[in-house]
Motif scaffolding. Structure first.
Motif, mmCIF file in Angstrom:
data_model
loop_
_atom_site.group_PDB
_atom_site.id
_atom_site.type_symbol
_atom_site.label_atom_id
_atom_site.label_comp_id
_atom_site.label_asym_id
_atom_site.label_seq_id
_atom_site.Cartn_x
_atom_site.Cartn_y
_atom_site.Cartn_z
ATOM 1 N N GLN A 1 -11.889 57.887 83.349
ATOM 2 C CA GLN A 1 -11.904 56.280 82.765
ATOM 3 C C GLN A 1 -10.368 56.632 81.944
ATOM 4 O OE1 GLN A 1 -11.623 53.665 85.569
ATOM 5 N NE2 GLN A 1 -12.929 55.052 86.288
ATOM 6 N N GLU B 1 -7.329 62.512 91.207
ATOM 7 C CA GLU B 1 -7.905 61.250 91.264
ATOM 8 C C GLU B 1 -9.498 61.893 90.220
ATOM 9 O OE1 GLU B 1 -8.058 60.430 95.545
ATOM 10 O OE2 GLU B 1 -5.828 61.435 95.349
ATOM 11 N N ARG C 1 -20.375 60.310 84.757
ATOM 12 C CA ARG C 1 -21.230 59.534 83.648
ATOM 13 C C ARG C 1 -20.949 58.188 84.863
ATOM 14 N NH1 ARG C 1 -24.163 62.056 79.441
ATOM 15 N NH2 ARG C 1 -23.365 64.729 79.668
ATOM 16 N N ARG C 2 -19.441 57.732 84.865
ATOM 17 C CA ARG C 2 -19.077 56.470 85.271
ATOM 18 C C ARG C 2 -18.431 56.164 86.511
ATOM 19 N NH1 ARG C 2 -14.558 55.959 80.041
ATOM 20 N NH2 ARG C 2 -16.234 55.102 78.981
ATOM 21 N N ALA C 3 -17.794 56.953 87.451
ATOM 22 C CA ALA C 3 -18.016 57.184 88.752
ATOM 23 C C ALA C 3 -18.725 56.492 89.193
ATOM 24 C CB ALA C 3 -17.301 58.564 89.332
ATOM 25 N N ASP C 4 -18.288 56.298 90.685
ATOM 26 C CA ASP C 4 -20.037 55.401 91.572
ATOM 27 C C ASP C 4 -19.118 56.420 92.672
ATOM 28 O OD1 ASP C 4 -20.678 52.856 92.321
ATOM 29 O OD2 ASP C 4 -19.350 52.853 94.304
ATOM 30 N N ALA D 1 -8.634 60.984 86.979
ATOM 31 C CA ALA D 1 -8.673 59.574 86.395
ATOM 32 C C ALA D 1 -10.153 59.064 86.452
ATOM 33 C CB ALA D 1 -7.889 58.483 87.682
ATOM 34 N N LEU D 2 -11.232 59.305 87.618
ATOM 35 C CA LEU D 2 -12.361 59.015 87.512
ATOM 36 C C LEU D 2 -12.982 58.548 86.257
ATOM 37 C CD1 LEU D 2 -14.027 59.378 91.055
ATOM 38 C CD2 LEU D 2 -13.126 56.948 89.595
ATOM 39 N N GLU E 1 -16.856 56.378 95.238
ATOM 40 C CA GLU E 1 -15.317 56.846 94.757
ATOM 41 C C GLU E 1 -15.499 57.897 95.073
ATOM 42 O OE1 GLU E 1 -13.746 54.004 91.200
ATOM 43 O OE2 GLU E 1 -15.565 55.571 90.666
#
Lengths: 278, 239
Positions: A177, A171, A136-139, A174-175, A142
């Motif tokens: 958030q 990693e 939902r959040r990563a670009d 971590a995306l 990334e």
């Protein structure tokens, strides 16, 4: 026991309330330092022949007294996990005999099926939560940089591949958030890494777990949270099934407490009682 | 817990949210700009004597890194210098870094034990200053290398004779930045958000907008967007 925990004023003690007064154990600081280093050696984070930081540096890093660090090193030496050499290039080194795959194999053979399945559930719970948020959040950029790093690694170099693969999962976590979830994932990954290294020794399975990871990454990259968590579940199921099958093949009987009862046959691949579809 | 000086009253006199946000992060950029000049001279002098080692670098960086905690009017959580890859005599990477309430030096297991393992070349706080030659506000991101927290890293490149030798940087925890900025931004409106280059929300005066979410695509239509000069941050104000 004369100690009674005070009931909250609002009424009966809740389950969480009684959990406050559980024993915390009396493991000393030296034992904590020892355990941290032992886990890193057995997990392959610290590999054979590597030099440990000098005693004062180690003490500072852990925030303990130098005597505590020394005590921990002493026990690690007795356990044969490290060796100490004197002289100008001396210091403490991870023992040459420390082989994470061997440690993992031993740990796996000592585990029960129920504990492996449970470990798998824990892994799915945390990792799926990370993956869901990341989707939902990563670009997309990334995700493609994680993919690119992973694809640059030659998976014939098992140690490099395992490290790259563990890094990719962290990693990815971590995306999400979420600092809490990422910390949980790091702990879990440390725990699972030696077992995953064992799976890596089989080329076909290594490719399969690589493909599972790439599937998860692709789905996160296209912001498809559902596909990402489904791929993650499938990858974890593959991992746990592999470990259980390995355990059955390699002398689970040895660790069975009562040898007079014949070992029950391994469950067919299709019966996975713990996995109920939501 | 470190104690930070109260924000001077004059600082609240910003006329626009962008001013307020820019001024806040510029404190970090300005402090790092001074430090990078100084460190560049110090590293050049040290190198003239002998090839630079991690221990020597730590000695050079430590006093200034620790001073930064007290001299910058920000809730600094970590501070230090990240050496350019392959720039030191005895390691291919190194973080000379101090952090936390104790301001303790960071010891990365993989760094002190196997110096080959840390490759930060693609991490935003290293990559962007290296590529652009400019200071950069990186994040927010979960910093699994240093703080283990949700973090903003402000970093500025250090050059010697136009060659990149590393970056000076400081960490701010979002937890503290939120406490600092949200009440002050709230004076301007109840739906004002700070977002980074990929549209990730750093903080918002609207409780409904979660830090870490991204605002992008069609969702952006609902906002007026203002760029903060000198940093890759935007302020979004609901129309």
């Amino acid at each position: 026991m004369t100690l009674r925990s005070a009931a909250p004023r609002s009424g009966r003690p809740t389950r969480l309330h009684s959990a406050v007064f559980q024993p915390i154990g009396d493991e000393g600081r030296a034992a904590l330092v020892e355990r941290r280093i032992a886990e890193a050696i057995m997990g392959g984070v610290l590999s054979a022949g590597e030099r440990l930081p000098a005693e004062p540096e180690l003490a500072a890093a852990f925030g303990v007294a130098p005597a505590t660090a020394r005590e921990a090193l002493l026990v690690l030496r007795e356990r044969g996990l490290i060796v100490t050499r004197r002289g100008r290039n001396g210091g403490s080194f991870v023992a040459d005999s420390a082989d994470p795959v061997q440690f993992a194999t031993r740990a796996l053979l000592d585990s029960s099926r129920v504990s492996l399945r449970d470990a798998g559930q824990h892994y799915v719970a945390i990792t799926a939560a990370c993956v869901d948020l990341a989707a939902r959040r990563a670009d997309p950029s990334e995700i493609s940089s994680i993919r690119a790093r992973l694809e640059r690694v030659d998976d014939h170099d098992l140690a490099a591949w395992r490290r790259a693969s563990d890094d990719a999962v962290i990693e990815l976590a971590a995306l999400s958030q979420s600092a809490r979830l990422t910390r949980e994932q790091m702990k879990l990954q440390g725990e699972f890494s030696p077992l995953l290294a064992l799976i890596d020794t089989d080329a076909t399975s290594r490719r399969a777990s690589r493909d599972h990871l790439l599937d998860v990454l692709s789905a996160v990259g296209t912001a498809d949270a559902e596909a990402a968590t489904a791929a993650l579940r499938e990858g974890t199921r593959f991992m746990i099934d592999w470990l259980i099958a390995y355990r059955e093949r390699h002398g689970a009987a040895i660790t069975a407490p009562i040898a007079t009862v014949p070992a029950s046959p391994a469950p067919a691949a299709s019966t996975r009682p713990e996995r109920s579809r939501p | 817990m470190s104690i930070h000086p109260l924000t001077p009253a004059s600082r609240t006199a910003a006329e626009h949210p962008v001013e307020l946000v820019t001024e806040y992060f510029a404190r970090a950029i300005d402090a790092l700009a001074d430090w990078r000049e100084q460190l560049s001279t110090e590293i050049a002098a040290a190198r003239a004597d002998a090839p630079l080692t991690t221990d020597r670098l730590d000695e050079l960086v430590e006093p200034s890194a620790l001073r930064l905690f007290d001299t910058v009017d920000l809730p600094v959580y970590g501070s230090g210098f990240i050496a350019a890859l392959d720039s030191l005599a005895d390691a291919n990477s190194h973080l000379a870094w101090w952090q936390g309430p104790e301001r303790a030096q960071l010891v990365l297991a993989s760094q002190s034990i196997n110096k080959e393992h840390i490759d930060y070349s693609e991490l935003e706080w290293y990559r962007v200053p290296f590529q652009t030659g400019q200071p950069h506000v990186a994040g927010p991101y979960v910093d699994y290398l240093c703080s283990d927290e949700y973090t903003i890293t402000v970093a500025a490149p250090v050059h010697i004779d136009e060659v990149f030798v590393g970056a000076v940087a400081l960490d701010l925890l979002i937890d503290r930045v939120e406490r600092d900025l949200t009440p002050r931004l709230a004076a301007f409106g109840d739906d004002i958000s700070i977002v980074n280059g990929v549209g990730r929300v750093l903080l918002s005066t609207s409780p409904a907008r979660a830090t870490g979410d991204t605002i992008r695509g069609d969702d952006l239509d609902a906002f007026e967007r203002f760029a903060c000069p000198g940093m890759a941050l935007d302020v979004l104000i609901a129309r």
